[in-house]
Design an enzyme around this catalytic site. Structure first.
Site, PDB file in Angstrom:
ATOM      1  N   ASP A   1       2.128  -0.036   8.718  1.00  0.00           N
ATOM      2  CA  ASP A   1       1.248  -0.947   7.978  1.00  0.00           C
ATOM      3  C   ASP A   1       0.469  -1.797   8.984  1.00  0.00           C
ATOM      4  O   ASP A   1       1.021  -2.257   9.975  1.00  0.00           O
ATOM      5  CB  ASP A   1       2.072  -1.843   7.040  1.00  0.00           C
ATOM      6  CG  ASP A   1       2.688  -1.040   5.901  1.00  0.00           C
ATOM      7  OD1 ASP A   1       2.272   0.124   5.697  1.00  0.00           O
ATOM      8  OD2 ASP A   1       3.586  -1.562   5.228  1.00  0.00           O
TER       9      ASP A   1
ATOM     10  N   HIS B   1       6.425   4.831   8.636  1.00  0.00           N
ATOM     11  CA  HIS B   1       7.155   5.228   7.436  1.00  0.00           C
ATOM     12  C   HIS B   1       6.278   6.159   6.607  1.00  0.00           C
ATOM     13  O   HIS B   1       5.079   6.282   6.865  1.00  0.00           O
ATOM     14  CB  HIS B   1       7.603   3.995   6.638  1.00  0.00           C
ATOM     15  CG  HIS B   1       6.503   3.015   6.345  1.00  0.00           C
ATOM     16  ND1 HIS B   1       5.980   2.160   7.304  1.00  0.00           N
ATOM     17  CD2 HIS B   1       5.808   2.757   5.204  1.00  0.00           C
ATOM     18  CE1 HIS B   1       5.033   1.416   6.759  1.00  0.00           C
ATOM     19  NE2 HIS B   1       4.894   1.768   5.488  1.00  0.00           N
TER      20      HIS B   1
ATOM     21  N   ARG C   1       8.026   8.781  -8.953  1.00  0.00           N
ATOM     22  CA  ARG C   1       8.456   7.628  -8.153  1.00  0.00           C
ATOM     23  C   ARG C   1       7.354   6.585  -8.217  1.00  0.00           C
ATOM     24  O   ARG C   1       6.161   6.917  -8.258  1.00  0.00           O
ATOM     25  CB  ARG C   1       8.702   8.062  -6.715  1.00  0.00           C
ATOM     26  CG  ARG C   1       8.949   6.896  -5.799  1.00  0.00           C
ATOM     27  CD  ARG C   1       9.735   7.262  -4.557  1.00  0.00           C
ATOM     28  NE  ARG C   1      10.114   6.020  -3.915  1.00  0.00           N
ATOM     29  CZ  ARG C   1       9.351   5.383  -3.038  1.00  0.00           C
ATOM     30  NH1 ARG C   1       8.194   5.911  -2.657  1.00  0.00           N
ATOM     31  NH2 ARG C   1       9.737   4.248  -2.518  1.00  0.00           N
TER      32      ARG C   1
ATOM     33  N   HIS D   1       2.724   6.471   8.500  1.00  0.00           N
ATOM     34  CA  HIS D   1       1.794   5.422   8.941  1.00  0.00           C
ATOM     35  C   HIS D   1       2.588   4.156   9.237  1.00  0.00           C
ATOM     36  O   HIS D   1       3.744   4.023   8.811  1.00  0.00           O
ATOM     37  CB  HIS D   1       0.771   5.115   7.839  1.00  0.00           C
ATOM     38  CG  HIS D   1       1.397   4.462   6.647  1.00  0.00           C
ATOM     39  ND1 HIS D   1       2.125   5.179   5.704  1.00  0.00           N
ATOM     40  CD2 HIS D   1       1.478   3.167   6.249  1.00  0.00           C
ATOM     41  CE1 HIS D   1       2.594   4.352   4.790  1.00  0.00           C
ATOM     42  NE2 HIS D   1       2.228   3.112   5.096  1.00  0.00           N
TER      43      HIS D   1
HETATM   44  O1  LIG Z   1       5.973   4.039  -1.674  1.00  0.00           O
HETATM   45  C1  LIG Z   1       6.552   3.641  -0.679  1.00  0.00           C
HETATM   46  O2  LIG Z   1       7.764   3.498  -0.643  1.00  0.00           O
HETATM   47  C2  LIG Z   1       5.799   3.344   0.577  1.00  0.00           C
HETATM   48  C3  LIG Z   1       4.510   2.642   0.331  1.00  0.00           C
HETATM   49  C4  LIG Z   1       3.817   2.287   1.597  1.00  0.00           C
HETATM   50  O3  LIG Z   1       4.285   2.514   2.675  1.00  0.00           O
HETATM   51  C5  LIG Z   1       2.508   1.645   1.548  1.00  0.00           C
HETATM   52  O4  LIG Z   1       1.973   1.471   0.433  1.00  0.00           O
HETATM   53  O5  LIG Z   1       1.992   1.292   2.632  1.00  0.00           O
HETATM   54 FE   LIG Z   2       3.247   1.387   4.231  1.00  0.00          FE
END
Ligand SMILES: O=C(O)CCC(=O)C(=O)O
Ligand SMILES: [Fe+2]
Length: 440
Positions: A312, A366, A376, A310
């Site tokens: 942001d 990403h 994680r 996605h």
């Molecule tokens: O957990 C991550 O590294 C990515 C999180 C992410 O892209 C988001 O929360 O929009």
């Molecule tokens: Fe994100």
């Protein structure tokens, strides 16, 4: 008016006339629809409202504006529509039950084309090319060094849409505390976590952004601005560290917001705009969400995803993470793993900033991939301006190579539309704020 400026304005007028028949109804011809970075936001708003058609829409918007804040909070808190969740087990419980299992439930198995082709620790040559900046160099460096730093930062936003930042001023002990307490939250029993369910935000352990698939990830989303619901949500859990958690989250948000403003200033400078061009709209009533992401171990990490690919939708995102890699970004069509540094912030450009900079900065796709051994954890701070700040590309960013591509818009307009979309791919920048977008 110098010949150069005149030529520019003329060019814009031509562009608008070319674009207009295809443009959405809000835009009127003329160069007034690009912001002049030397003007304050009030002047920009006045310029915008000077077009008659816009005025009536704007009056209407102003009336809407009064109730927007309430609507925004209500839409997030009261869950007017069903959450995109599936009737599956809470992920925390599932992950524990499936330790070392040879298979995972079908609902977590991604279609072949979406499965991660690079593991969480698959670092490559490109990984180490992702720009890492040390803010210490900015304060100690000579004028020339400062200029180079800002220029490089701008290049990172244009070429990568992502960067890492060290010596950012957010206390490392605070980041560590945020990680420890956040992970502790997700390691509580499902019934306890689910007490923090709160409309569209709060805890979610059964994510289904695609109607038929679920992410292997849990989240705790907190509205951090313009009105915070951090306390309201965290008071719902009975953990013995509750008060400490609330204080830590609030302190963290405060610190991240400070560095967010610094970044917005540096970004504006890198584009030769007035330093406060973006940041002035974030100083009061910034709209922000802070989301804690937890990805428990997955016995088949190559089949599932922690978070779908996605981009942001917001302006900028600032992210912290524990030492377990998993964030991957798509550069020139290829996935690249981001190396996790506990002392660094990951910063990325969101769709709104891409549009606001007329496409100079890139909002990049990403995703989060999984591993079978260690959980994680990350916290993303999604930063947006005042919901009624007009995000209009400045005229300095429009030229032959960058024809005006986006119309002015506000977060108040954009957010409700984006809420209807699935979190998948790069949806934001192709939506209504593009001049060539046709509403269907
Ligand atoms: O957990 C991550 O590294 C990515 C999180 C992410 O892209 C988001 O929360 O929009
Ligand atoms: Fe994100």
């Amino acid at each position: 008016m110098s010949l150069h400026v005149f030529a520019r304005v003329k060019h814009l007028q031509i562009r608008f006339r070319e674009i207009l028949p295809r443009a959405t109804s809000l835009v009127q011809p003329g160069p007034i629809f690009v912001a002049d970075s030397r003007q304050g936001s009030a002047q920009v708003a006045q310029n915008l409202s000077s077009a008659s058609k816009f005025t009536s829409i704007k009056n209407h918007k102003m009336a809407e504006a009064k109730i927007w804040r309430e609507d925004y909070m209500t839409s997030l808190f009261v869950a007017p529509k069903p959450r995109r969740t599936m009737n599956v087990d809470n992920l925390g419980d599932l992950s524990a039950a499936l330790k070392n299992a040879a298979a995972i439930p079908d609902v977590y198995v991604q279609p072949e084309g979406l499965r991660p082709d690079i593991p969480y620790d698959g670092f490559s040559k490109e990984t180490d090319q992702l720009p890492v900046f040390d803010l210490h160099n900015l304060s100690t460096g000579a004028v020339e060094e400062r200029r180079r730093f800002i220029n490089d930062l701008g290049c990172a936003c244009k070429e990568w849409g992502f960067l890492q930042l060290r010596n950012h001023g957010v206390p490392l002990r605070l980041i560590q505390k945020m990680i420890d307490l956040g992970m502790r939250f997700f390691q509580m029993p499902a019934a306890e976590k689910e007490k923090a369910t709160f409309g569209q935000v709060g805890y979610e352990g059964r994510h289904a952004y695609m109607p038929e698939r679920v992410h292997w990830g849990e989240t705790l989303a907190l509205v951090s601005g313009p009105i915070s619901n951090v306390e309201e949500i965290l008071r719902m859990i009975c953990a013995d560290y509750r008060e400490e958690f609330i204080t830590t989250v609030n302190e963290f948000i405060h610190e991240i917001q400070k560095i967010g403003l610094v970044l917005l200033e540096l970004m504006a400078e890198s584009l030769d705009l007035q330093k406060s061009f973006f940041s002035q709209h974030f100083e009061k009533n910034a709209t922000s969400v802070t989301r804690l992401n937890y990805y428990p171990p997955c016995p088949q990490p190559s089949m599932a995803l922690g978070l779908y690919a996605h981009a942001d939708t917001n302006s900028i995102t600032v992210l912290i993470q524990n030492e377990i890699g998993g964030l991957q970004i798509r550069k020139d069509g290829r996935w690249i793993s981001v190396r996790p540094f506990k002392d660094a912030l990951v910063v990325n450009v969101g769709d709104c900033l891409q549009a606001w900079t007329n496409g100079h900065f890139k909002s990049v796709e990403h995703r989060a991939v999984l591993n079978s051994v260690k959980p994680r954890f990350s916290v993303a701070f999604f930063y947006n301006p005042d919901a009624h700040a007009i995000m209009a590309p400045p005229m300095e960013l429009v030229d032959e190579n960058h024809p005006l591509s986006y119309r002015p818009f506000t977060w108040a307009e954009y957010f409700p539309r984006m809420q209807k979309k699935r979190m998948e791919g790069k949806v934001g920048t192709d939506t209504f704020m593009r001049l060539d977008h046709k509403e269907v």
